[in-house]
Design an enzyme around this catalytic site. Structure first.
Site, PDB file in Angstrom:
ATOM      1  N   ALA A 132       0.860  -1.196   0.000  1.00  0.00           N
ATOM      2  CA  ALA A 132       0.000   0.000   0.000  1.00  0.00           C
ATOM      3  C   ALA A 132       0.889   1.236   0.000  1.00  0.00           C
ATOM      4  O   ALA A 132       1.305   1.713   1.059  1.00  0.00           O
ATOM      5  CB  ALA A 132      -0.932  -0.006   1.215  1.00  0.00           C
ATOM      6  N   GLU A 246       3.108  18.720   4.865  1.00  0.00           N
ATOM      7  CA  GLU A 246       4.236  17.856   4.479  1.00  0.00           C
ATOM      8  C   GLU A 246       4.828  18.318   3.148  1.00  0.00           C
ATOM      9  O   GLU A 246       6.045  18.437   3.003  1.00  0.00           O
ATOM     10  CB  GLU A 246       3.736  16.409   4.377  1.00  0.00           C
ATOM     11  CG  GLU A 246       4.815  15.429   3.977  1.00  0.00           C
ATOM     12  CD  GLU A 246       4.267  14.001   3.819  1.00  0.00           C
ATOM     13  OE1 GLU A 246       3.078  13.762   4.104  1.00  0.00           O
ATOM     14  OE2 GLU A 246       5.055  13.145   3.397  1.00  0.00           O
ATOM     15  N   GLY A 367       5.915  11.179  -0.003  1.00  0.00           N
ATOM     16  CA  GLY A 367       4.798  12.092   0.262  1.00  0.00           C
ATOM     17  C   GLY A 367       3.880  12.256  -0.937  1.00  0.00           C
ATOM     18  O   GLY A 367       3.231  13.293  -1.103  1.00  0.00           O
TER      19      GLY A 367
HETATM   20  C1  LIG Z   1      13.002   7.757   1.776  1.00  0.00           C
HETATM   21  C2  LIG Z   1      11.531   7.529   1.941  1.00  0.00           C
HETATM   22  C3  LIG Z   1      10.918   7.962   3.098  1.00  0.00           C
HETATM   23  C4  LIG Z   1       9.549   7.701   3.292  1.00  0.00           C
HETATM   24  N1  LIG Z   1       8.984   8.042   4.500  1.00  0.00           N
HETATM   25  C5  LIG Z   1       7.700   7.610   4.763  1.00  0.00           C
HETATM   26  C6  LIG Z   1       7.158   7.789   6.086  1.00  0.00           C
HETATM   27  O1  LIG Z   1       7.784   8.348   6.993  1.00  0.00           O
HETATM   28  N2  LIG Z   1       5.906   7.296   6.323  1.00  0.00           N
HETATM   29  C7  LIG Z   1       5.175   6.673   5.357  1.00  0.00           C
HETATM   30  O2  LIG Z   1       4.052   6.241   5.655  1.00  0.00           O
HETATM   31  N3  LIG Z   1       5.669   6.503   4.105  1.00  0.00           N
HETATM   32  C8  LIG Z   1       6.917   6.941   3.782  1.00  0.00           C
HETATM   33  N4  LIG Z   1       7.457   6.763   2.521  1.00  0.00           N
HETATM   34  C9  LIG Z   1       6.649   6.097   1.507  1.00  0.00           C
HETATM   35  C10 LIG Z   1       6.251   6.990   0.351  1.00  0.00           C
HETATM   36  O3  LIG Z   1       5.219   7.856   0.728  1.00  0.00           O
HETATM   37  C11 LIG Z   1       5.885   6.049  -0.820  1.00  0.00           C
HETATM   38  O4  LIG Z   1       7.123   5.520  -1.307  1.00  0.00           O
HETATM   39  C12 LIG Z   1       5.133   6.738  -1.912  1.00  0.00           C
HETATM   40  O5  LIG Z   1       3.850   7.100  -1.482  1.00  0.00           O
HETATM   41  C13 LIG Z   1       5.005   5.850  -3.170  1.00  0.00           C
HETATM   42  O6  LIG Z   1       4.590   4.552  -2.853  1.00  0.00           O
HETATM   43  P1  LIG Z   1       5.435   3.287  -3.408  1.00  0.00           P
HETATM   44  O7  LIG Z   1       6.870   3.551  -3.130  1.00  0.00           O
HETATM   45  O8  LIG Z   1       4.832   2.063  -2.848  1.00  0.00           O
HETATM   46  O9  LIG Z   1       5.257   3.336  -4.977  1.00  0.00           O
HETATM   47  P2  LIG Z   1       4.015   2.788  -5.828  1.00  0.00           P
HETATM   48  O10 LIG Z   1       2.751   3.338  -5.296  1.00  0.00           O
HETATM   49  O11 LIG Z   1       4.128   1.315  -5.979  1.00  0.00           O
HETATM   50  O12 LIG Z   1       4.298   3.463  -7.241  1.00  0.00           O
HETATM   51  C14 LIG Z   1       5.184   2.920  -8.221  1.00  0.00           C
HETATM   52  C15 LIG Z   1       5.047   3.757  -9.478  1.00  0.00           C
HETATM   53  O13 LIG Z   1       3.697   3.648  -9.983  1.00  0.00           O
HETATM   54  C16 LIG Z   1       3.134   4.947 -10.114  1.00  0.00           C
HETATM   55  N5  LIG Z   1       1.701   4.903  -9.821  1.00  0.00           N
HETATM   56  C17 LIG Z   1       1.076   4.329  -8.768  1.00  0.00           C
HETATM   57  N6  LIG Z   1      -0.234   4.534  -8.824  1.00  0.00           N
HETATM   58  C18 LIG Z   1      -0.460   5.277  -9.930  1.00  0.00           C
HETATM   59  C19 LIG Z   1      -1.630   5.830 -10.551  1.00  0.00           C
HETATM   60  N7  LIG Z   1      -2.843   5.687 -10.018  1.00  0.00           N
HETATM   61  N8  LIG Z   1      -1.475   6.533 -11.705  1.00  0.00           N
HETATM   62  C20 LIG Z   1      -0.246   6.705 -12.248  1.00  0.00           C
HETATM   63  N9  LIG Z   1       0.889   6.198 -11.713  1.00  0.00           N
HETATM   64  C21 LIG Z   1       0.786   5.514 -10.566  1.00  0.00           C
HETATM   65  C22 LIG Z   1       3.870   5.812  -9.103  1.00  0.00           C
HETATM   66  O14 LIG Z   1       3.761   7.184  -9.419  1.00  0.00           O
HETATM   67  C23 LIG Z   1       5.288   5.249  -9.234  1.00  0.00           C
HETATM   68  O15 LIG Z   1       5.911   5.826 -10.346  1.00  0.00           O
HETATM   69  C24 LIG Z   1       8.799   7.054   2.282  1.00  0.00           C
HETATM   70  C25 LIG Z   1       9.417   6.672   1.090  1.00  0.00           C
HETATM   71  C26 LIG Z   1      10.768   6.892   0.918  1.00  0.00           C
HETATM   72  C27 LIG Z   1      11.415   6.427  -0.355  1.00  0.00           C
END
Ligand SMILES: Cc1cc2nc3c(=O)[nH]c(=O)nc-3n(C[C@H](O)[C@H](O)[C@H](O)COP(=O)(O)OP(=O)(O)OC[C@H]3O[C@@H](n4cnc5c(N)ncnc54)[C@H](O)[C@@H]3O)c2cc1C
Length: 383
Positions: A132, A246, A367
């Site tokens: 998620a 944020e 974010g």
């Molecule tokens: C260094 C770091 C710190 C973080 N800190 C926190 C934290 O403190 N707390 C927390 O809860 N989270 C945290 N995160 C998580 C961050 O918010 C997520 O990485 C981010 O929301 C993206 O989710 P995902 O990495 O699972 O990518 P995914 O959602 O799997 O996305 C993969 C790709 O698919 C694309 N994609 C997905 N859905 C769609 C759509 N509907 N339309 C078009 N493209 C789409 C995305 O844009 C991306 O290019 C952190 C992440 C990092 C890398």
């Protein structure tokens, strides 16, 4: 719009920049190389009240507001602090403390915020899960009511400060079988509660001094009084309410880093001699410097505007998503040009420019990704 801040807040911003240059800049390369969050440095920041810049004064904070806190983080970046430490600091203040302050009862605020404002307790916020990410509303970490406790089970992923936090705001699915944002509840979980731990620290390409980790909840017992906000409203209220903050304040330290990076480029371009003259005299180099400065000015105005809107209670989700959709790309372009100005030396770790290239990739992902923010902005533009 008025981007001036109170004199006493300006004094804090200036002190942060001085602290960054004197205490943080000298450690920046080492912390990146060791992938280490420096506790001694954090303690010094705590003694100066920096972890509490955003929190209310009655909880020991400085109450700088969105604009003042954005400027303070920008000042820290401009001073040359490593971006990882700044990310951890910003996450502590914005996605952890601020959620507690906005949604917590007076008893919760009194219990958690004063210790967090001094940095004695480090905060985190856990929404994302292995399955998620962008689709945050599909969280599955469960919270089941048993007597006067909720029992939490599940895994959270990519949690900033996860490996070092004492307190974490956790978003769970508290109504079994519910879908989407409905039936989710936020909790404040602290170290006194058994059944949760950081299972691993992630080895990242950039922002390496910011510990990012996986958090596991295994029959974790959380007293009912630690529900944050309303039961069933964890995503709709707690998680979503903080996104404008944020997307504004966390970008502040990236902006400051860009200012620091530009300063390095100008100095280097004036010193580096090729073909018998400083490379700063070549129009190709001058144009790069001008483009970098223009990006910085544009980002600054965008961030200050949305911070001002937040402080004046003006809805700004359209503005923050538009800004978030583009600034990650602007930062990477800036980092790329900086390395180009440094030539081969730009690839070497003895200069800070290569680090920014690695650090700023997060701005397009964390974010809310660029793609997701474009989707949000499109909804406003095409409605
Ligand atoms: C260094 C770091 C710190 C973080 N800190 C926190 C934290 O403190 N707390 C927390 O809860 N989270 C945290 N995160 C998580 C961050 O918010 C997520 O990485 C981010 O929301 C993206 O989710 P995902 O990495 O699972 O990518 P995914 O959602 O799997 O996305 C993969 C790709 O698919 C694309 N994609 C997905 N859905 C769609 C759509 N509907 N339309 C078009 N493209 C789409 C995305 O844009 C991306 O290019 C952190 C992440 C990092 C890398």
């Amino acid at each position: 719009m008025d981007f001036r801040i109170a004199e006493e807040h300006l004094a804090v911003v200036e002190s942060v920049e001085k602290f960054s240059r004197n205490e943080m800049l000298p450690l920046a390369r080492e912390l990146d190389e060791k992938s280490e969050f420096s506790m001694p440095l954090w303690k010094k920041m705590g003694a100066l009240g920096y972890p509490g810049l955003l929190a209310g004064q009655k909880y020991g904070g400085s109450e700088l507001g969105a604009l003042g806190t954005t400027m303070a983080l920008e000042a820290a970046g401009r001073g040359g602090a490593d971006q990882g430490t700044l990310l951890s600091w910003a996450a502590h203040m914005v996605i952890s403390m601020l959620n507690v302050e906005h949604w917590g009862s007076e008893a919760q605020n009194q219990k958690y915020l004063p210790k967090m404002a001094t940095g004695e307790w480090i905060g985190a916020m856990a929404l994302t899960e292995p399955n998620a990410g962008s689709d945050a509303s599909s969280v599955t970490t469960s919270a089941t009511l048993r007597g006067d406790k909720y029992i939490l089970n599940g895994t959270k992923m990519f949690i900033t400060n996860g490996p070092i936090c004492d307190v974490v705001v956790v978003i769970t699915r508290s109504e079994a079988g519910s879908k989407g944002a409905n039936g989710t509840t936020a909790f404040i979980v602290d170290k006194s509660m058994p059944g949760w731990f950081s299972s691993r620290k992630l080895d990242k390409m950039g922002l390496r001094a910011s510990p990012t980790g996986e958090l596991v909840f295994e029959n974790c017992e959380v007293p009912v009084e630690n529900v944050l906000g309303q039961v069933g409203m964890g995503i709709k209220s707690v998680a979503f309410s903080g996104v404008n903050w944020e997307r504004t304040i966390l970008a502040g330290h990236f902006l400051g880093g860009m200012e620091f990076n530009l300063e390095q480029c100008i100095r280097y371009a004036k010193e580096r001699v090729q073909f018998g003259r400083p490379i700063a005299s070549f129009q190709a180099i001058q144009h790069k410097i001008v483009d970098m400065a223009a990006d910085i000015e544009a980002i600054k105005v965008l961030l200050y505007r949305q911070a001002w809107m937040i402080d004046n209670n003006i809805p700004c989700i359209k503005e923050t998503s538009l800004t978030k959709a583009i600034i990650g790309g602007m930062m990477l372009r800036n980092a790329d040009e900086a390395i180009q100005i440094f030539g081969g030396y730009g690839l070497c770790k003895e200069y800070p420019v290569e680090r920014f290239y690695r650090d700023w990739k997060l701005a397009s992902i964390g974010g809310g990704t660029n793609e997701v923010n474009r989707d949000i902005a499109a909804r406003f533009l095409l409605k």
